[in-house]
Structures are given as structure tokens and as C-alpha cells.
Enzyme design. Sequence first.
Site, mmCIF file in Angstrom:
data_model
loop_
_atom_site.group_PDB
_atom_site.id
_atom_site.type_symbol
_atom_site.label_atom_id
_atom_site.label_comp_id
_atom_site.label_asym_id
_atom_site.label_seq_id
_atom_site.Cartn_x
_atom_site.Cartn_y
_atom_site.Cartn_z
ATOM 1 C CB CYS A 240 30.325 30.692 33.930
ATOM 2 S SG CYS A 240 31.103 29.352 32.993
ATOM 3 C CB THR A 241 29.353 36.010 34.644
ATOM 4 O OG1 THR A 241 30.602 35.694 35.275
ATOM 5 C CG2 THR A 241 28.706 37.197 35.346
#
Length: 216
Positions: A113-114
Site C-alpha cells: 500500500c505504501t
Amino acid sequence: MPVELRKRKAPQPPPAPAPAAKKAATKAARLAKAKKPESAPKKEDEKPAPPPAPAATPPSGKKIAVGQVIDLDGFGGEVQTNDGRTTTLRKLLEESGSGVVLFTYPKASTPGCTNQACLFRDSYVPLTAGGLAIYGLSADSPKANTTFKEKQRLPYPLLCDPQATLIAAIGLKKQPKGTQRGVFVVDKKGKVLVAQPGSPAGTVERVKALVDELKK
């Protein structure tokens, strides 16, 4: 001449009668056997009734398709921005120049997600040049998303959807719970331009391709 006397045989006692209960049982068995109806012959074409079919599972909802114009009234319910502002997809579209990009991610501050959020960050200027507004969307709390946004210096808001109402409406909710990574783009009139799952890089590349298409 003396008369010879013959000895008479002693009379035999009559046989003992059978117990009444045994007689009654024997008689009842004979009567039942006599009255038992013959089993009706089976018809050649007679088939056993099939077992009942299992109840069909109702569909969880209509799938959003590219090209579809969605009714924005109440679509996806209310969500919050990471700074606590309540909003809706309709409001986000009204505030945008030409439409809204929602990229979904399972959990803030996790590696995949980062990576996805930073790819949208690094391409933010060219992706928004034509008026598209970008938002990250997850089921995380405002606190978790604010920490994520500040740490990664994201130039766009993050939407918090703990009940997954908007996530489900755009077709990116996992069953029974969870968020599927993907991207959803809709223009100001409610026409769906993109609606698909994808990888961190794949979601960004799909929006880049859309921006190029819209320039033509």
C-alpha cells in the site's frame, strides 16, 4: 370253566388347552396375513421424485461496468477524509475539475500500500493536469490514514470507509471482509471510465493510460 375278565385301559386325559394368549396371537397373525394387500406394481415410466434444489444464493450486488452512468444520489454512502471531514462521491465530483480517481488499498502503512500510494504521489502532477482529483480509499481510521499521509508526504486526501460502503459500491470489497486493491475513475456526469482491481504499479499505469486517452 371260569370266565376270563379282560382289563380295561384307563381313559387318557384330554390334551391341555393352549394358553388363551398364544391362541389369540396366532389367530391375529393369520388374519393379518390374509388381509395384507398386495403391493401395487410399479409403473415402468414412474421415476422417484428428485431432491429439492438448494436455494439460490442472492447476488451481493450489481457489478459496476465501464461506460455505465451511475446514480450519484446516495451512491456509496458517506465517508470521511483523513482530517475528519464527512463527504460523498457526489460532493467529491462537484469539487473536481473533470472527475474523480479512487485507488483502493487494503491497509495503510503496509509495504504494498505504501508503494502504491507513493507511485500516485510521484505521478500526481501529470495525472491531475486535466482536472482529475485523486483520492486514496481504504477501511482505515482517520488516525491511521493521517499518519500514513504525513509520513509519506502524500499530496492528495485519503478517504476513510470503515464500513466499506463506498468500497463495496465500486466493486472492490473482498468477501466476507477486506479491501481489494484496485482503481475506480468516474467523470463529473457519473460515467464510469475505469473500474478494475490491480497491482500497486498496475493501478497507476491504468490511470496514466486513461489520461493519455482523454487528451486525444
